[in-house]
Enzyme design. Structure first.
Site, PDB file in Angstrom:
ATOM      1  CD  GLU A 172      30.847 -35.827 -19.870  1.00 46.39           C
ATOM      2  OE1 GLU A 172      30.573 -37.037 -19.881  1.00 46.39           O
ATOM      3  OE2 GLU A 172      30.815 -35.125 -20.887  1.00 46.39           O
TER       4      GLU A 172
ATOM      5  CD  GLU B 199      35.086 -34.620 -22.767  1.00 45.07           C
ATOM      6  OE1 GLU B 199      34.177 -35.249 -23.331  1.00 45.07           O
ATOM      7  OE2 GLU B 199      35.642 -35.006 -21.725  1.00 45.07           O
TER       8      GLU B 199
HETATM    9  C1  NOJ Z   1      32.622 -37.567 -22.338  1.00 42.55           C
HETATM   10  C2  NOJ Z   1      33.774 -38.103 -21.556  1.00 42.55           C
HETATM   11  O1  NOJ Z   1      34.342 -37.145 -20.735  1.00 42.55           O
HETATM   12  C3  NOJ Z   1      34.838 -38.791 -22.406  1.00 42.55           C
HETATM   13  O2  NOJ Z   1      35.577 -39.607 -21.560  1.00 42.55           O
HETATM   14  C4  NOJ Z   1      34.179 -39.537 -23.538  1.00 42.55           C
HETATM   15  O3  NOJ Z   1      35.089 -40.311 -24.248  1.00 42.55           O
HETATM   16  C5  NOJ Z   1      33.520 -38.543 -24.459  1.00 42.55           C
HETATM   17  N1  NOJ Z   1      32.553 -37.741 -23.719  1.00 42.55           N
HETATM   18  C6  NOJ Z   1      32.826 -39.165 -25.658  1.00 42.55           C
HETATM   19  O4  NOJ Z   1      31.829 -40.013 -25.257  1.00 42.55           O
END
Ligand code: NOJ
Length: 454
Positions: free
Chosen positions: A175, A364
């Site tokens: 991200e 994710e």
């Molecule tokens: C994106 C991130 O990659 C991760 O580290 C984070 O905990 C989750 N989304 C939830 O916010």
């Protein structure tokens, strides 16, 4: 009384035999052992030490203690029939100062973890950078320094050398839009830098590092399956007024196009879609546009919500502000994010519109809800419904012909949620952070049953 729609049951088989299922985590959020066995501090170790940066002043010195007790969580994954595990390598655990001296205990730890996963029939999926740059490198500007490209490629070379004989699946960055925006523009994440110049430099160097890191993996690991991950969010205008539609387009360009397009060899989006992109020019050197492209084997997308935006003269550079979910009176998670499953459908289709992308995995997806332990159980129906409704949208896209070949739940266990500390729980497994005791939640039991082979 409102009628509840009964949704048809979901079966793993509907997604196809080769569809990949897994769970995702990140080093800083689970490992703890912040200074064990010679590990150097990362920007997040330093940031969490500062008062007022993290809700409740929480820190991740112990987190889920995964460093010491990974075998417990690996056993739980096996019990839950989870075939693929995504985790990240902490750069400063293997290179305490980011460059130079190597920590053999750091290398040994990841070797043990990788071997243990493989012995248990679980495939490792490694993220190289999940936001925790070594603090020593931040003292030299971190990602704002163009040297970060060579610091990063040296680190990737080391990982490929030590782990490449057993790890097939790699993700270079996690991200980039989020860690550059929050960490280098807004200053609400580590390293807490602010302002446009810091941000644009970081964006450009991270983009160049993504392609350069991927190139190293390709050159050194013959069988590697190489990807990188992007956050993405369906963006909608608050009204159908022209200025809100234009604002939504600028935010869409920033969040859903500006990071993926250079990687696909398309360069940065045109300034007509996002005028501030012009300010990137001073940092772009001859040949950079070509260097930013890489032929990835897969692209990971991570989608949690939708955003609604309206034009705003008070927000510099993008001229748009978010209309919070709370104000729109829509259902939200504990993060305040709207629950809007069609967003993932739209994002799968958006990424499908790039013919250069060979494979798309959802690396994710998941949700934080206020879990309660009652009689030793956590009955998290909301999380189960969230996951199921997102999977239905994914399936819809797939059945209509979109490429989408995997789904990783964020996250295996509750963990350290960055600026939110331990207030928000995303796990399929509940963690009591006092005792480190684990409880498989109802959603985890459902996922295990879903993944079970008939
Ligand atoms: C994106 C991130 O990659 C991760 O580290 C984070 O905990 C989750 N989304 C939830 O916010």
């Amino acid at each position: 009384m409102s009628k509840r729609r009964i949704e048809p049951e979901l079966f793993k088989e509907q997604f196809g035999e080769d569809f990949l299922w897994g769970v995702a985590t990140a080093a800083f959020q689970i490992e703890g052992a912040h200074d064990a066995d010679g590990k150097g501090p990362s920007i997040w170790d330093v940031f969490t030490e500062k008062k007022g940066r993290i809700k409740g002043n929480h820190h991740a010195r112990t987190a889920c203690d995964f460093y010491n007790t990974y075998h417990v969580d690996v056993a739980l994954m096996k019990q839950l029939n989870i075939p693929n595990f995504r985790f990240s390598i902490s750069w400063s655990r293997i290179l305490p100062n980011g460059v130079g001296e190597i920590s053999q205990s750091g290398i040994d730890y990841y070797n043990k973890l990788i071997d243990h996963l493989l012995e248990n029939g679980i495939e490792p999926w490694v993220t190289l950078y999940h936001w925790d740059m070594p603090h020593a490198l931040d003292l030299n500007g971190g990602w704002t320094n163009r040297d970060s490209i060579s610091w990063f490629t040296d680190y990737v070379t080391l990982c490929a050398k030590h782990f490449g004989n057993r790890v097939k699946n790699w993700m270079v960055m996690n991200e980039p839009s989020v860690f550059t925006g929050a960490g280098y523009f807004l200053g609400i994440h580590a390293p807490g830098r602010r302002g446009l110049a810091n941000y644009l430099k970081a964006v450009h160097h991270v983009t160049l590092s993504t392609a350069a890191g991927a190139g190293i993996l390709r050159a050194t690991i013959p069988q590697a399956n190489i990807g990188t991950t992007f956050s993405c969010t369906q963006i909608e205008p608050y009204t159908q007024r022209e200025k809100d539609i234009a604002a939504a387009n600028r935010v869409h360009t920033l969040l859903n196009r500006a990071f993926i397009e250079p990687i696909l060899g398309m360069g940065y989006p045109d300034a007509t879609d996002l005028p501030v992109i012009r300010k990137m020019e001073p940092y772009i050197q001859p040949g950079d546009i070509e260097k930013m492209g890489f032929d990835f084997d897969f692209i990971g997308i991570q989608c949690y919500t939708r955003e609604v935006v309206k034009a705003s003269v008070f927000t510099p550079y993008v001229g748009a502000s978010l209309v919070k979910a709370e104000k729109r009176r829509v259902p939200t998670t504990d993060m305040g994010w709207e629950v809007h499953p069609p967003s993932i459908y739209h994002m799968i289709n958006h990424f499908n519109s790039y013919p250069q992308i060979k494979k798309i995995l959802v690396t994710e997806n998941g949700a934080a809800f206020p879990d309660r332990v009652i009689d030793g159980k956590v009955y998290d129906l909301q999380r189960k419904h969230y996951l199921q409704s997102h999977l239905r949208q994914l399936l819809k896209a797939k059945q209509e012909g979109a490429r989408v070949d995997g789904y990783f739940v964020w996250s295996l266990t509750d963990n350290f949620e960055w600026a939110e500390g331990y207030h928000t729980r995303f796990g399929l497994i509940y963690v009591d952070f006092e005792t480190q005791q684990r409880i498989v939640k109802h959603s985890g039991e459902w996922f295990a049953e879903f993944l079970q082979d008939n």
